[in-house]
Enzyme design. Structure first.
Site: not given
Ligand code: ASP
Length: 352
Positions: A217, A247-248, A269
């Site tokens: 990300t 996701g977040d 994350g």
């Molecule tokens: N946080 C992102 C998600 O869970 C993934 C990432 O940070 O790579 O969608």
């Protein structure tokens, strides 16, 4: 007797006036302190990440390391040009993230990871620390720059989060570049999906982890010369995700948060943990309610709360004085920052 009373009144008056002049001088100190702190604020500051995870030097080729670092430096430069010429933090964040979205190395825009159904579904968000306005898109498949779509939602709609077809329709109407979903596909992400599916086969397990536990990300937080903080995040989410999992990254308060009074934060994350622990907002809240520094607040959330919960990842953040933190509980995090006369890029834990 009369003289003694007079003396007591005199002493009391003296004490009161010394108290009030003490208060005055404290007040003066505070004001002077603020002015000094403000004067210490650099003209601009910007911090980025491009994912955290099991990023170990022994698994990295020299070429790859060079390519990652070059991409991070170039992204920093793209944003810095704007900030040093008096541009806004919003523009710097957009340009920097767009740059990273175009690079196939990272899990955002071109090079986004694949869902279980073999498509690329992307999420992005932005928050303006001055107005506390925010915008986000989730599960979009054909918008070339999801971060720009998030900005359009913030600026030109009454909403904060649009998802799927509706977000795509809105973005097209806003005049954003729409591409064939094939544009986002890359060989290495396709292979990663096959690898995880093979691992899953016959076990009946539903897994949405990256096989090598590397995220990708991208995120950026900038402070401009006007003292405004903006944070943004863009991602393809997690490999093998299904059921329109989001996701977040597009969740304000989880993956992204900004408040001029505290800090701006962009996370990366294992998204489910970042949502449950409202990570980005928690960093700001800890600063606001306890007076902690941005670094202390980030450490508390990433190195204590998330570690305890077994949630992997990290974040980048900066406060109103341009103090920067890049905190992660994984082996590495692609990261970097710029301030006038200062530039840093790192990958592994011990990169100074
Ligand atoms: N946080 C992102 C998600 O869970 C993934 C990432 O940070 O790579 O969608």
């Amino acid at each position: 007797m009369k003289n003694r009373n007079f003396l007591v009144v005199f002493i009391l008056l003296g004490l009161l006036s010394s108290c009030s002049s003490q208060k005055q001088s404290n007040k003066l100190k505070t004001v002077v302190g603020e002015v000094e702190a403000k004067e210490e604020r650099p003209k601009y500051a910007m911090v980025i990440h491009a994912g955290a995870g099991t990023i170990l030097k022994e698994n990295m080729t020299e070429d790859n390391e060079y390519n990652y670092k070059r991409a991070l430096y170039a992204a920093l430069q793209a944003g810095e040009v704007i900030l040093e010429n008096g541009g806004t933090a919003l523009l710097a964040v957009e340009v920097t993230i767009k740059y990273l979205e175009d690079i196939p190395l990272f899990n955002a825009g071109k090079g986004a990871v694949f869902t279980n159904a073999g498509i690329n579904e992307m999420d992005a968000s932005i928050m303006d620390g001055n107005t506390l306005n925010a915008g986000a898109v989730g599960g979009v498949t054909n918008i070339k720059h999801p971060i720009s779509a998030a900005i359009k939602v913030m600026q030109n709609s009454d909403h904060v989060l649009l998802v799927g077809k509706g977000a795509e329709e809105f973005s097209a109407k806003q005049g954003l570049e729409i591409v064939d979903p094939e544009y986002f596909k890359t060989e290495h992400r396709w292979e990663a999906l096959q690898k995880i599916k093979a691992k899953e086969k016959g076990t009946g397990a539903i897994s949405s982890e990256n096989p090598d536990f590397k995220f990708g990300t991208v995120g950026c937080v900038a402070l401009d010369q006007f003292g405004n903080i903006v944070a943004g995040t863009s991602t393809g989410g997690m490999t093998n995700k299904r059921y329109n999992r989001i996701g977040d990254s597009p969740i304000i308060g989880a993956g992204t948060y900004a408040n001029n009074n505290t800090c701006g934060v962009s996370c990366t994350g294992h998204g489910e943990f970042f949502i449950r622990y409202a990570v980005a907002h928690d960093v700001s809240a800890i600063m606001e309610y306890t007076g902690a520094t941005v670094e202390e607040a980030a450490n508390k959330v990433i190195m204590e709360k998330l570690v305890k919960a077994k949630g992997s990842g990290g974040l980048v953040a900066l406060d109103k004085y341009g103090n920067i933190t890049m905190t992660f509980n994984t082996a590495g995090m692609y990261r970097g920052y710029v301030k006038p006369g200062e530039r840093y890029v790192g990958i592994y834990k011990d990169d100074q």
